[in-house]
Design a protein around this motif. Structure first.
Motif, PDB file in Angstrom:
ATOM      1  N   PRO A 103       0.227   7.725   1.974  1.00 24.86           N
ATOM      2  CA  PRO A 103      -0.776   8.674   1.498  1.00 24.86           C
ATOM      3  C   PRO A 103      -0.157   9.846   0.750  1.00 24.86           C
ATOM      4  O   PRO A 103      -0.663  10.275  -0.269  1.00 24.86           O
ATOM      5  N   GLY A 159      -7.491   2.811  -6.827  1.00 28.86           N
ATOM      6  CA  GLY A 159      -6.436   2.162  -6.034  1.00 28.86           C
ATOM      7  C   GLY A 159      -5.183   1.829  -6.827  1.00 28.86           C
ATOM      8  O   GLY A 159      -4.142   1.556  -6.233  1.00 28.86           O
ATOM      9  N   THR A 167      -3.507  16.730   0.679  1.00 29.90           N
ATOM     10  CA  THR A 167      -4.030  15.737  -0.257  1.00 29.90           C
ATOM     11  C   THR A 167      -4.770  16.475  -1.372  1.00 29.90           C
ATOM     12  O   THR A 167      -5.683  17.265  -1.128  1.00 29.90           O
ATOM     13  N   LYS A 209      -7.018  11.131   3.524  1.00 29.00           N
ATOM     14  CA  LYS A 209      -5.664  10.712   3.124  1.00 29.00           C
ATOM     15  C   LYS A 209      -5.681   9.595   2.076  1.00 29.00           C
ATOM     16  O   LYS A 209      -4.697   9.371   1.388  1.00 29.00           O
ATOM     17  N   GLU A 210      -6.776   8.870   1.989  1.00 30.94           N
ATOM     18  CA  GLU A 210      -6.868   7.767   1.029  1.00 30.94           C
ATOM     19  C   GLU A 210      -7.754   8.140  -0.159  1.00 30.94           C
ATOM     20  O   GLU A 210      -8.257   7.262  -0.861  1.00 30.94           O
ATOM     21  N   MET A 226       0.853  -1.203   0.000  1.00 29.36           N
ATOM     22  CA  MET A 226       0.000   0.000   0.000  1.00 29.36           C
ATOM     23  C   MET A 226       0.884   1.247   0.000  1.00 29.36           C
ATOM     24  O   MET A 226       1.755   1.398   0.862  1.00 29.36           O
TER      25      MET A 226
END
Ligand code: ACO
Length: 339
Positions: free
Chosen positions: A4, A318, A11, A183-184, A1
C-alpha cells in the motif's frame, strides 16, 4: 500486488485529472516556412509532428485555470475544497505575484495557500511531491497541482535547434489525503524521488530577462531572453537520470520494471523515451507518448499525458504507473502510483 505504501507517508491519492491545450496548431511544415528545417528532420530526430501555441493575450494562468477546472470536475469537488495550489512553471504570467495566486483568483479557490515551483520539465513531479509532504504532515488535505507553460513566449523563432521542440499547454491533478483505512485507494502514490545537479545549469537555460541580466534592448536583440540548450549533452543526461530515478522510485515502492503497466515520461524526444524504455526493459506499448501532438510543454507534459491516459482508458484502476521527468537545472524526478 504492490504494497500500500512503504514510504512512511499517509495514503495520498490523485482523485481527478484535467488538461488544456490551446486551439492553434503549428505543424512541422509551418515551421519549415520560418526556419531552415523540415518535417522529416523534426520527425526522425524528435517524434514531434505539431505543437499548440497560445492565443494572443492568453497567459499561462489562463491555461492552468482551465486545466484546473477540468481536474476539479473530474474529482467531483469544488474550488472551495482546495487548501493548497502549487503551479509548476518556468513561464509564469509575471515575476510576481505567483501564477498560483492568479489561478486562485480565476477559479475562486479562496481557502487555498498558493505558490509556484520552478524546476523546469521536472516541475510537476517536484510540485506533486511537495504537496504530498504538506498533506503528510496534516497541514493540508486537498491540493491542486498544476504544470502549465507558455513556452512560445521563450522561443527564439530564428533558432532551428530549439524552436521546433516546444509548445504550450497545461495539466492539473487534485491530490487528497485518504482516510487511514483507505490503504487500497485508487490513484495512490507509492513512492517518489527527486534530484538535481546545479553544476550543469549552463546546458539548458534562459540566460536573460531576470536579475542576472535584466532586460535591455541590446540583450533582447541578442535573444538572451529565449531558451538556450546544448541538445546532445542534455539528451545524454536525460536518459541516465531518468533511468536512475525510475529505478530508485520502483525500488522504494518494493517493485520492479516488470510490475509497471504504463510509463508516462516527460515528453521531450521520442528517442529519449525509447532509450529509457529499452534500458528499463519496458516494452514500447507500455510507454505513453503524445509528444507528436504537443511537443515539449515542459512542466505540463506529464499531467497532460496522465489526463489523456486516464480519459482514454490507457491506464485503468489498479495499474502501476511510473511517472518520470528531466529538465533544466538539471533536475529529475520520478513517482510510482497505483491507478
Ligand atoms: N532542422 C534541421 N536541422 C537541424 C535542426 C532542425 N530543426 N536542428 C538542428 N539541426 C541540425 C544541426 O544544425 C546539426 O547540423 P550540423 O551537423 O551540420 O551541425 C544537425 O542537425 C544535428 O544536430 P544535433 O543537435 O546534434 O541533433 P540531435 O540528434 O542531438 O537532436 C535534439 C537535437 C532534438 C535537440 C536532441 O539533442 C534532444 O532532444 N535533446 C534533449 C532535449 C531535452 O530533453 N530537453 C530536456 C528538457 S527541456 C526543459 O527542461 C525546458
Amino acid at each position: 500486488m504492490p504494497p500500500p505504501n512503504n514510504n512512511h507517508f499517509c495514503t495520498c491519492s490523485i482523485i481527478g485529472t484535467g488538461s488544456y491545450v490551446p486551439d492553434r496548431v503549428l505543424t512541422n511544415d509551418d515551421l519549415s516556412k520560418i526556419v531552415d528545417t523540415n518535417d522529416e528532420w523534426i520527425t526522425t530526430r524528435t517524434g514531434i509532428k505539431e505543437r499548440r501555441i497560445a492565443a494572443e493575450g492568453q497567459a499561462t494562468s489562463d491555461m492552468a485555470s482551465e486545466a484546473a477546472r477540468r481536474a476539479l470536475a473530474a474529482a467531483g469537488i469544488t474550488a472551495a475544497d482546495i487548501d493548497l495550489i502549487i503551479v509548476a512553471t518556468v513561464t509564469p504570467d509575471m515575476f510576481f505575484p505567483s501564477t498560483a495566486c492568479i489561478v486562485q483568483k480565476k477559479i475562486e479557490a479562496w481557502n487555498a495557500v498558493c505558490f509556484d515551483i520552478s524546476a523546469a520539465c521536472s516541475g510537476f513531479l517536484y510540485a506533486l511531491q511537495t504537496a504530498r509532504h504538506y498533506i503528510n504532515t496534516g497541514n493540508r488535505k486537498t491540493a491542486l497541482i498544476i504544470g502549465a507553460e507558455k513556452l512560445s513566449s521563450l522561443i527564439n523563432w530564428k533558432d532551428r535547434n530549439t524552436c521546433v521542440l516546444f509548445g504550450d499547454g497545461a495539466g492539473a491533478v487534485v491530490v487528497q489525503r485518504m482516510d487511514d483505512d483507505a490503504k487500497e485507494a485508487p490513484g495512490r502514490i507509492l513512492s517518489a524521488v527527486m534530484g538535481c545537479d546545479g553544476s550543469l545549469t549552463d546546458l539548458l537555460k534562459v540566460p536573460g530577462g531576470a536579475s542576472a541580466i535584466p532586460v535591455t534592448p541590446e540583450n533582447v536583440d541578442q535573444r538572451l531572453n529565449t531558451i538556450h540548450m546544448e541538445g546532445r549533452e542534455t539528451f545524454k543526461h536525460a536518459v541516465t537520470r531518468m533511468c536512475q530515478a525510475s529505478e530508485q522510485a520502483l525500488s522504494m515502492a518494493g517493485l520492479t520494471a516488470a510490475d509497471i503497466k504504463m510509463v508516462i515520461p516527460h515528453q521531450a524526444n521520442l528517442r529519449i523515451i525509447s532509450a529509457i524504455a529499452e534500458r528499463l526493459g519496458i516494452p514500447e506499448e507500455r510507454t505513453f507518448v503524445n509528444l507528436q501532438k504537443y511537443g515539449n510543454t515542459s512542466a505540463a507534459t506529464i499531467p497532460v499525458a496522465l489526463d489523456e491516459a486516464n480519459r482514454s482508458g490507457a491506464i485503468q484502476r489498479g495499474d502501476v504507473v511510473l511517472l518520470v521527468a528531466f529538465g533544466g537545472g538539471f533536475t529529475w524526478a520520478s513517482t510510482v502510483l497505483v491507478w
